[in-house]
Enzyme design. Sequence first.
Site, PDB file in Angstrom:
ATOM      1  N   ASP A 120       0.824  -1.212   0.000  1.00 18.22           N
ATOM      2  CA  ASP A 120       0.000   0.000   0.000  1.00 18.22           C
ATOM      3  C   ASP A 120       0.855   1.258   0.000  1.00 18.22           C
ATOM      4  O   ASP A 120       2.017   1.238   0.391  1.00 18.22           O
ATOM      5  CB  ASP A 120      -0.880   0.016   1.249  1.00 18.22           C
ATOM      6  CG  ASP A 120      -2.240  -0.561   0.978  1.00 18.22           C
ATOM      7  OD1 ASP A 120      -2.498  -0.971  -0.159  1.00 18.22           O
ATOM      8  OD2 ASP A 120      -3.062  -0.601   1.918  1.00 18.22           O
TER       9      ASP A 120
ATOM     10  N   LYS B 154      -1.952   4.630  -4.276  1.00 20.43           N
ATOM     11  CA  LYS B 154      -1.955   5.815  -5.140  1.00 20.43           C
ATOM     12  C   LYS B 154      -0.571   6.423  -5.112  1.00 20.43           C
ATOM     13  O   LYS B 154      -0.209   7.098  -4.164  1.00 20.43           O
ATOM     14  CB  LYS B 154      -2.905   6.867  -4.563  1.00 20.43           C
ATOM     15  CG  LYS B 154      -4.322   6.718  -4.974  1.00 20.43           C
ATOM     16  CD  LYS B 154      -5.118   7.897  -4.466  1.00 20.43           C
ATOM     17  CE  LYS B 154      -6.174   7.417  -3.498  1.00 20.43           C
ATOM     18  NZ  LYS B 154      -6.851   8.465  -2.790  1.00 20.43           N
TER      19      LYS B 154
ATOM     20  N   MET C  41      -7.927  10.369   8.881  1.00 20.01           N
ATOM     21  CA  MET C  41      -8.497  10.908   7.637  1.00 20.01           C
ATOM     22  C   MET C  41      -9.439  12.074   7.909  1.00 20.01           C
ATOM     23  O   MET C  41     -10.469  12.214   7.260  1.00 20.01           O
ATOM     24  CB  MET C  41      -9.233   9.780   6.879  1.00 20.01           C
ATOM     25  CG  MET C  41      -8.315   8.657   6.453  1.00 20.01           C
ATOM     26  SD  MET C  41      -9.159   7.159   5.950  1.00 20.01           S
ATOM     27  CE  MET C  41      -9.559   6.395   7.499  1.00 20.01           C
TER      28      MET C  41
HETATM   29  C1  LIG Z   1      -6.551   4.434   5.485  1.00 17.55           C
HETATM   30  S1  LIG Z   1      -6.006   4.980   7.061  1.00 17.55           S
HETATM   31  C2  LIG Z   1      -4.922   3.671   7.468  1.00 17.55           C
HETATM   32  C3  LIG Z   1      -4.614   3.597   8.948  1.00 17.55           C
HETATM   33  C4  LIG Z   1      -3.637   2.491   9.275  1.00 17.55           C
HETATM   34  N1  LIG Z   1      -4.207   1.189   8.994  1.00 17.55           N
HETATM   35  C5  LIG Z   1      -3.194   2.553  10.739  1.00 17.55           C
HETATM   36  O1  LIG Z   1      -3.502   1.627  11.504  1.00 17.55           O
HETATM   37  O2  LIG Z   1      -2.507   3.494  11.099  1.00 17.55           O
HETATM   38  C6  LIG Z   1      -4.901   6.263   6.628  1.00 17.55           C
HETATM   39  C7  LIG Z   1      -4.917   7.403   7.629  1.00 17.55           C
HETATM   40  O3  LIG Z   1      -4.184   7.065   8.804  1.00 17.55           O
HETATM   41  C8  LIG Z   1      -3.559   8.212   9.337  1.00 17.55           C
HETATM   42  N2  LIG Z   1      -2.098   8.025   9.251  1.00 17.55           N
HETATM   43  C9  LIG Z   1      -1.448   6.950   8.832  1.00 17.55           C
HETATM   44  N3  LIG Z   1      -0.120   7.110   8.941  1.00 17.55           N
HETATM   45  C10 LIG Z   1       0.072   8.333   9.438  1.00 17.55           C
HETATM   46  C11 LIG Z   1       1.232   9.108   9.779  1.00 17.55           C
HETATM   47  N4  LIG Z   1       2.462   8.609   9.634  1.00 17.55           N
HETATM   48  N5  LIG Z   1       1.050  10.352  10.277  1.00 17.55           N
HETATM   49  C12 LIG Z   1      -0.184  10.861  10.453  1.00 17.55           C
HETATM   50  N6  LIG Z   1      -1.315  10.183  10.145  1.00 17.55           N
HETATM   51  C13 LIG Z   1      -1.191   8.931   9.651  1.00 17.55           C
HETATM   52  C14 LIG Z   1      -4.003   9.383   8.447  1.00 17.55           C
HETATM   53  O4  LIG Z   1      -5.175   9.929   8.998  1.00 17.55           O
HETATM   54  C15 LIG Z   1      -4.278   8.664   7.132  1.00 17.55           C
HETATM   55  O5  LIG Z   1      -5.136   9.417   6.296  1.00 17.55           O
END
Ligand SMILES: C[S@@+](CC[C@H](N)C(=O)[O-])C[C@H]1O[C@@H](n2cnc3c(N)ncnc32)[C@H](O)[C@@H]1O
Length: 244
Positions: free
Chosen positions: A35, A57, A169
């Site tokens: 991903d 993406k 998100m």
């Molecule tokens: C589709 S979700 C996936 C979450 C992932 N499965 C997790 O457990 O962290 C994606 C969202 O997670 C958050 N996110 C993931 N990695 C991040 C990071 N390094 N810093 C800030 N937000 C993050 C953001 O809100 C992003 O839009």
Amino acid sequence: MRPLVTLIGAGPGDPELLTLKAARALAAADVVLVDELVNRGCLAHLRSDARIIEVGKRGGCKSTPQDFIEKLLVLYAKENKRVVRLKGGDPFVFGRGGEEVEALRAQGIEVEVIPGITAGTAVPASLGIPVTHRDCARGVTFVTGHTKDGAEPNWRALAASGTTLVIYMGLRNLPQIIAGLKAAGMDAATPACVIENGTLKTQRQRVATLGTLSGDGFAAPALVVIGDVVRFARAATVLKAKAA
Ligand SMILES: C[S@@+](CC[C@H](N)C(=O)[O-])C[C@H]1O[C@@H](n2cnc3c(N)ncnc32)[C@H](O)[C@@H]1O
């Protein structure tokens, strides 16, 4: 033996936050479907002949449709390849991991899940923010600011919960989220922050209050944290040892 797919959480960004178990499974993989949010540093654990398939993406392209990803997983698993599905954070936290497990099991494929560290705890921690605290946060609620059907979370219930709100998100809808929580009675003085690229060298954050927080100038991936625990944020001490 039934074909097997290993669903792995790569952690929040810093590749050193990958688990040992995940690193071992990556080293054994023949094919890995990756991903967008996965740090490419995690791929260092793969064998040089492992096949890497990017399904996020990247480079302005559209993300691969979910059903196509599931078809690829089934295809490679039925060829008896050691297949890994690598996702950002934890695969079962806003990661569609549940959908993929269902689709694979429906095809008679076994799924092993290796959890990852979710952004919801690691990203606030990178600023010194504990998502729970005995004195001021008896729980934490993970919530998405962007739903499949556009429905809003129940802001009234969340505002009344007394838990830290960690909003994944939530950047795009931040003005509506703030308005919803204020309308639900949450105090505008409640500490709040937005953190972009948490755990990476490129991490940036804005620490404010519910009444003053803005996501202007920030981009995904970003997390919004709302609650008294945000007052523990100590940007200066944590930005030293970030990964690329
Ligand atoms: C589709 S979700 C996936 C979450 C992932 N499965 C997790 O457990 O962290 C994606 C969202 O997670 C958050 N996110 C993931 N990695 C991040 C990071 N390094 N810093 C800030 N937000 C993050 C953001 O809100 C992003 O839009």
